[in-house]
Motif scaffolding. Sequence first.
Motif, PDB file in Angstrom:
ATOM      1  N   LEU A 179       0.826  -1.206   0.000  1.00  0.00           N
ATOM      2  CA  LEU A 179       0.000   0.000   0.000  1.00  0.00           C
ATOM      3  C   LEU A 179       0.862   1.258   0.000  1.00  0.00           C
ATOM      4  O   LEU A 179       0.524   2.255  -0.643  1.00  0.00           O
ATOM      5  N   SER A 180       1.987   1.220   0.713  1.00  0.00           N
ATOM      6  CA  SER A 180       2.891   2.370   0.724  1.00  0.00           C
ATOM      7  C   SER A 180       3.448   2.639  -0.669  1.00  0.00           C
ATOM      8  O   SER A 180       3.547   3.792  -1.110  1.00  0.00           O
ATOM      9  N   LEU A 181       3.815   1.561  -1.373  1.00  0.00           N
ATOM     10  CA  LEU A 181       4.286   1.718  -2.749  1.00  0.00           C
ATOM     11  C   LEU A 181       3.183   2.291  -3.641  1.00  0.00           C
ATOM     12  O   LEU A 181       3.437   3.131  -4.502  1.00  0.00           O
ATOM     13  N   TRP A 182       1.940   1.824  -3.399  1.00  0.00           N
ATOM     14  CA  TRP A 182       0.813   2.331  -4.183  1.00  0.00           C
ATOM     15  C   TRP A 182       0.591   3.816  -3.927  1.00  0.00           C
ATOM     16  O   TRP A 182       0.275   4.575  -4.862  1.00  0.00           O
ATOM     17  N   LEU A 183       0.752   4.266  -2.678  1.00  0.00           N
ATOM     18  CA  LEU A 183       0.590   5.681  -2.371  1.00  0.00           C
ATOM     19  C   LEU A 183       1.580   6.532  -3.157  1.00  0.00           C
ATOM     20  O   LEU A 183       1.245   7.614  -3.655  1.00  0.00           O
ATOM     21  N   VAL A 184       2.813   6.025  -3.274  1.00  0.00           N
ATOM     22  CA  VAL A 184       3.824   6.752  -4.033  1.00  0.00           C
ATOM     23  C   VAL A 184       3.481   6.756  -5.520  1.00  0.00           C
ATOM     24  O   VAL A 184       3.510   7.801  -6.181  1.00  0.00           O
ATOM     25  N   VAL A 185       3.142   5.582  -6.055  1.00  0.00           N
ATOM     26  CA  VAL A 185       2.774   5.485  -7.468  1.00  0.00           C
ATOM     27  C   VAL A 185       1.561   6.359  -7.774  1.00  0.00           C
ATOM     28  O   VAL A 185       1.513   7.060  -8.787  1.00  0.00           O
ATOM     29  N   GLN A 186       0.586   6.343  -6.885  1.00  0.00           N
ATOM     30  CA  GLN A 186      -0.624   7.143  -7.073  1.00  0.00           C
ATOM     31  C   GLN A 186      -0.304   8.627  -7.137  1.00  0.00           C
ATOM     32  O   GLN A 186      -0.891   9.365  -7.932  1.00  0.00           O
ATOM     33  N   SER A 187       0.639   9.070  -6.290  1.00  0.00           N
ATOM     34  CA  SER A 187       1.011  10.479  -6.291  1.00  0.00           C
ATOM     35  C   SER A 187       1.603  10.904  -7.629  1.00  0.00           C
ATOM     36  O   SER A 187       1.442  12.047  -8.059  1.00  0.00           O
ATOM     37  N   TYR A 188       2.300   9.976  -8.288  1.00  0.00           N
ATOM     38  CA  TYR A 188       2.845  10.255  -9.613  1.00  0.00           C
ATOM     39  C   TYR A 188       1.778  10.210 -10.700  1.00  0.00           C
ATOM     40  O   TYR A 188       1.742  11.068 -11.589  1.00  0.00           O
ATOM     41  N   LEU A 189       0.918   9.201 -10.654  1.00  0.00           N
ATOM     42  CA  LEU A 189       0.023   8.927 -11.768  1.00  0.00           C
ATOM     43  C   LEU A 189      -1.329   9.622 -11.693  1.00  0.00           C
ATOM     44  O   LEU A 189      -1.941   9.912 -12.725  1.00  0.00           O
ATOM     45  N   TRP A 190      -1.831   9.883 -10.474  1.00  0.00           N
ATOM     46  CA  TRP A 190      -3.176  10.430 -10.326  1.00  0.00           C
ATOM     47  C   TRP A 190      -3.371  11.738 -11.099  1.00  0.00           C
ATOM     48  O   TRP A 190      -4.377  11.906 -11.801  1.00  0.00           O
ATOM     49  N   PRO A 191      -2.411  12.685 -11.025  1.00  0.00           N
ATOM     50  CA  PRO A 191      -2.635  13.956 -11.734  1.00  0.00           C
ATOM     51  C   PRO A 191      -2.720  13.814 -13.248  1.00  0.00           C
ATOM     52  O   PRO A 191      -3.378  14.625 -13.904  1.00  0.00           O
TER      53      PRO A 191
END
Length: 412
Positions: A179-191
Amino acid sequence: MQLKLNGIWLMLIMLTGVFSLLFLWFTLFPGRVNPEIGQYFSARQISQGRDYVQGMRLVFIGGFITQTVFLLWLVFGGRAVALSRWIQQFTGGGLVSYVLFFLVLWLLLRLINLPFDLFGSYYWQHHWRFSTQPLGNWWLDYFKSAGLEVVLSAVGVALLFWIMGRWSNAWWLVGAIFLSLWLVVQSYLWPVLVSPLFNRFEPTKDPAVLAMVDELSQKAQLPVDRVLVMDASQRTTKANAYFTGLGGTRRIVLYDNLLADYPADEVRAVVAHEMAHWRQGHIAKGLGMGVLGNFIIWGLLFMTLKTTIPTISAIPRYGQYPPYTWAVIVLFLTLISFTANPLMNHFSRNMEFEADRVAVRLTGDAPAAERLQVRLAAKNLSDVAPPAFIEWFSYSHPPAPARIRAIQQAAE
């Protein structure tokens, strides 16, 4: 079969009950307004802000209490266990039974929350003339967000139960890492992948805005080449701005109605504030705190499930946790996120104060920053005199008078 109420459950339920009652009480009876606030806001602005926000707070706490009571009834009333057994018999067990249980629970919670969502984000916004969105477009956004949520969540639930079966004693640690890795990936990809599904983002072409951003970026010693304008006016009359993303996806986003309705010096104050978040590394810091909290929550979840759910060894491949475990997890996360609100908002408010102070140093124009806070609070019908408990519990941003005082201190 009855699930066990351990000490963690009792503490979470008690705190949730106390916080809910206090939130409801101070929503209905907010108390008197400090007369000093009258130097910035008229009595009508203060009254309207309280009326608008009171409706939103009642929607929030009403939806939360309804969902929580339903989950408590489902989990500790034996209904989740019965539904889980029926689904296992229907599907023959296996991973599909976990995904089906998730889908049923997700749909039930969506239906429970739908009246509150519809009232708060559509009817109430139209009543106060904030929303510019037709009902059809509101439903389109609703189904897009619901579809995205159900797909991502279903994948996450399937992965979670696979991990729980693969690492029976360390699943919480593996889950926290994932989940921590997903939070980082999400911060990159969500925008760049998700936000454009709901709004249109275009680089600003206004030479005055570009020149102003270039000047501030040089003062802040930050390279800024992504200042985007969002078509917020398609949905709302509220003005705002925000900073998002990491690395190559970092961007400052300005609402189009902010640029249209606010003078240049106040727009400059907004950009400086968002740039200050960037300069002070607030997104990275927030992400770091989120990762730390993530590990703590997963550890607590592991201990809670271990003493709540009886060991079942007859489920092949997927470990000792049956499908109804997902209902227990949802209840746990609902309670712990609610009770952790004050801590998360404390850090958020401190970051906002810091960004305000840095922004004033960048612009050298404290009066414009003060006027911006007054104008935003008045136009957005903010509660500028919230009860102390409401501010402590639910405010991620300080109220306007507190921000104005901080700006004045920074300019001294």
